[in-house]
Design an enzyme around this catalytic site. Structure first.
Site, PDB file in Angstrom:
ATOM      1  CG  HIS A   1      -3.088   3.040   2.245  1.00 54.00           C
ATOM      2  ND1 HIS A   1      -3.723   2.685   1.072  1.00 54.00           N
ATOM      3  CD2 HIS A   1      -3.181   1.962   3.079  1.00 54.00           C
ATOM      4  CE1 HIS A   1      -4.177   1.447   1.198  1.00 54.00           C
ATOM      5  NE2 HIS A   1      -3.870   0.991   2.395  1.00 54.00           N
TER       6      HIS A   1
ATOM      7  CB  CYS B   1      -0.955   0.005   1.179  1.00 54.30           C
ATOM      8  SG  CYS B   1      -1.893  -1.518   1.334  1.00 54.30           S
TER       9      CYS B   1
ATOM     10  CG  ASN C   1      -7.064  -0.899   1.680  1.00 57.58           C
ATOM     11  OD1 ASN C   1      -6.277  -0.703   0.755  1.00 57.58           O
ATOM     12  ND2 ASN C   1      -6.662  -1.203   2.900  1.00 57.58           N
TER      13      ASN C   1
HETATM   14  O1  UT7 Z   1      -4.083  -1.549   3.660  1.00 63.41           O
HETATM   15  C1  UT7 Z   1      -3.213  -2.346   4.370  1.00 63.41           C
HETATM   16  C2  UT7 Z   1      -3.108  -1.886   5.752  1.00 63.41           C
HETATM   17  N1  UT7 Z   1      -4.187  -2.459   6.527  1.00 63.41           N
HETATM   18  C3  UT7 Z   1      -4.759  -1.770   7.480  1.00 63.41           C
HETATM   19  O2  UT7 Z   1      -4.433  -0.621   7.718  1.00 63.41           O
HETATM   20  C4  UT7 Z   1      -5.822  -2.464   8.334  1.00 63.41           C
HETATM   21  C5  UT7 Z   1      -5.774  -1.964   9.735  1.00 63.41           C
HETATM   22  N2  UT7 Z   1      -6.775  -2.592  10.573  1.00 63.41           N
HETATM   23  C6  UT7 Z   1      -8.104  -2.253  10.490  1.00 63.41           C
HETATM   24  O3  UT7 Z   1      -8.477  -1.426   9.684  1.00 63.41           O
HETATM   25  C7  UT7 Z   1      -9.041  -2.891  11.472  1.00 63.41           C
HETATM   26  O4  UT7 Z   1      -8.329  -3.592  12.446  1.00 63.41           O
HETATM   27  C8  UT7 Z   1     -10.089  -3.860  10.805  1.00 63.41           C
HETATM   28  C9  UT7 Z   1     -11.048  -3.056   9.953  1.00 63.41           C
HETATM   29  C10 UT7 Z   1      -9.342  -4.879   9.948  1.00 63.41           C
HETATM   30  C11 UT7 Z   1     -10.906  -4.582  11.877  1.00 63.41           C
HETATM   31  O5  UT7 Z   1     -11.519  -3.619  12.731  1.00 63.41           O
HETATM   32  P1  UT7 Z   1     -11.391  -3.734  14.312  1.00 63.41           P
HETATM   33  O6  UT7 Z   1     -12.126  -2.601  14.880  1.00 63.41           O
HETATM   34  O7  UT7 Z   1      -9.938  -3.866  14.646  1.00 63.41           O
HETATM   35  O8  UT7 Z   1     -12.203  -5.040  14.592  1.00 63.41           O
HETATM   36  P2  UT7 Z   1     -11.739  -6.381  15.341  1.00 63.41           P
HETATM   37  O9  UT7 Z   1     -10.892  -7.214  14.468  1.00 63.41           O
HETATM   38  O10 UT7 Z   1     -11.210  -6.010  16.696  1.00 63.41           O
HETATM   39  O11 UT7 Z   1     -13.117  -7.110  15.555  1.00 63.41           O
HETATM   40  C12 UT7 Z   1     -14.119  -6.569  16.426  1.00 63.41           C
HETATM   41  C13 UT7 Z   1     -15.329  -7.464  16.403  1.00 63.41           C
HETATM   42  C14 UT7 Z   1     -15.012  -8.938  16.600  1.00 63.41           C
HETATM   43  O12 UT7 Z   1     -16.086  -9.520  17.320  1.00 63.41           O
HETATM   44  P3  UT7 Z   1     -16.001  -9.744  18.904  1.00 63.41           P
HETATM   45  O13 UT7 Z   1     -14.834 -10.637  19.113  1.00 63.41           O
HETATM   46  O14 UT7 Z   1     -15.817  -8.382  19.494  1.00 63.41           O
HETATM   47  O15 UT7 Z   1     -17.324 -10.367  19.216  1.00 63.41           O
HETATM   48  C15 UT7 Z   1     -14.964  -9.494  15.208  1.00 63.41           C
HETATM   49  O16 UT7 Z   1     -15.250 -10.865  15.173  1.00 63.41           O
HETATM   50  O17 UT7 Z   1     -15.958  -7.387  15.116  1.00 63.41           O
HETATM   51  C16 UT7 Z   1     -16.046  -8.711  14.551  1.00 63.41           C
HETATM   52  N3  UT7 Z   1     -15.863  -8.578  13.107  1.00 63.41           N
HETATM   53  C17 UT7 Z   1     -16.849  -8.302  12.253  1.00 63.41           C
HETATM   54  N4  UT7 Z   1     -18.181  -8.124  12.439  1.00 63.41           N
HETATM   55  C18 UT7 Z   1     -18.914  -7.855  11.350  1.00 63.41           C
HETATM   56  C19 UT7 Z   1     -14.711  -8.669  12.420  1.00 63.41           C
HETATM   57  N5  UT7 Z   1     -14.930  -8.457  11.106  1.00 63.41           N
HETATM   58  C20 UT7 Z   1     -16.262  -8.234  10.989  1.00 63.41           C
HETATM   59  C21 UT7 Z   1     -17.085  -7.947   9.894  1.00 63.41           C
HETATM   60  N6  UT7 Z   1     -18.402  -7.759  10.121  1.00 63.41           N
HETATM   61  N7  UT7 Z   1     -16.606  -7.834   8.641  1.00 63.41           N
END
Ligand code: UT7
Length: 318
Positions: A244, A119, A274
């Protein structure tokens, strides 16, 4: 031995972008996986993204964006000496995309290579193009960021499928009497190379979202500030900040910490998703097209992603 006279500076002559026609909404994704519009919009900031069909390749999208930038620059194809494609999602390793795209655009026998800094790739390629122009290695350079992430995403994995998308953005770089592309600040954190990875040939992209989120929101604003400092630009004088497009929460957190009160912040992720190396040039090209930024204004670019890699520089908007 002789070396050619160097240009005093380099500038971006024009941008161009291309998005595939296929729109995938959050509700579309919710039909096939356990997710929903509210979660995606509040956690990532995406309302919809573009996804290319099987018949449309990364090289097709790169050619479209590159062709638009070239046309907008007003330069004939034979004045481009170098084509660089930033990408991390080619379907096969050989041949590279740059030579194919150059050929399709009628640019005969330029230097042609791809850059993989994920990225951050466009900012790396732009810095390389600027150095090539200033050092006399090329008169003008076509720089393209293009990705077909949809072919490396597992469409049953909600942790990646809701985020990534396809598209391309491009810029033409040429000489300038005064610097109009500032010094790059680039670097990497290879200790976190596992955080975004495609393990093996037949697997898909996966990421440790929270690791990358924490890294991006805590370590990148000093990089952005240093890019301003090295260019001799006060963040208060920026008219645009184009990071980005990884996650709207990351974009807004970095923007707050950089502190550029008059800058328009790129929020292209909302409708583009993204698109990795394509996201920075595509976002700025679309901002120019919508008339949100003025020609001659200063924009801070900041790429970051797998590697982990990062790069940023200040540019003058063409
Ligand atoms: O471009 C390359 C560089 N990449 C990045 O910059 C990505 C950086 N990271 C992020 O943008 C975020 O970490 C994500 C968007 C990937 C994830 O967001 P988050 O706020 O960190 O969510 P999380 O992984 O902590 O998940 C929170 C909750 C979980 O449920 P519980 O355990 O709290 O019950 C996940 O299972 O959300 C759940 N979850 C979802 N729910 C609905 C994870 N993905 C999804 C989804 N839809 N797609």
């Amino acid at each position: 031995m002789r070396i050619p006279d160097a240009a005093p500076g380099a500038r971006i002559l024009a941008f161009g972008h291309y998005q595939p026609a296929g729109i995938v909404t959050n509700d579309d994704l919710a039909k096939t996986m356990d997710t929903n519009d509210e979660w995606i919009q509040s956690r990532v900031g995406i309302k919809e993204r573009r996804v290319a069909g099987a018949e449309e390749s990364l090289e097709d999208m790169a050619t479209q964006a590159g062709g638009k930038a070239l046309a907008a620059s007003g330069l004939p194809a034979d004045e481009i000496d170098l084509v660089i494609v930033a990408t991390c999602t080619l379907e096969t390793q050989i041949p590279n995309a740059a030579a194919i795209v150059a050929h399709r655009l009628g640019i005969s026998s330029p230097g042609a290579f791809d850059v993989n800094a994920a990225c951050a790739g466009f900012c790396y390629a732009l810095a390389t193009a600027s150095a090539a122009v200033r050092g006399g290695a090329a008169r003008n350079v076509l720089v393209i960021g293009a990705e077909k992430l949809s072919q490396w995403v597992d469409w049953t994995d909600r942790s990646t499928a809701v985020i990534f998308a396809d598209g391309a953005g491009a810029a033409v770089v040429g000489p300038s009497d005064v610097p109009r592309i500032g010094p790059v600040v680039w670097g990497s954190s290879g200790d976190k190379s596992d955080a975004i990875i495609i393990d093996e040939r037949d697997t898909f992209l996966r990421q440790e979202g929270q690791t990358v989120f924490r890294w991006a929101t805590t370590t990148l604003h000093p990089v952005a500030k240093e890019a301003c400092e090295r260019a001799g630009v006060d963040p208060a004088d920026l008219s645009a900040f184009v990071p980005h497009q990884a996650n709207l929460r990351i974009i807004e957190a970095i923007a707050r910490k950089v502190g550029a009160p008059d800058a328009v912040i790129a929020r292209d992720i909302v409708t583009a998703g993204n698109t990795s190396a394509a996201s920075v040039p595509m976002a700025l090209s679309r901002m120019i097209e919508r008339g949100e930024v003025r020609s001659g204004g200063l924009a801070l670019l900041l790429g970051f992603g797998a590697g982990l890699t990062y790069a940023g520089q200040v540019i003058e908007i063409p």
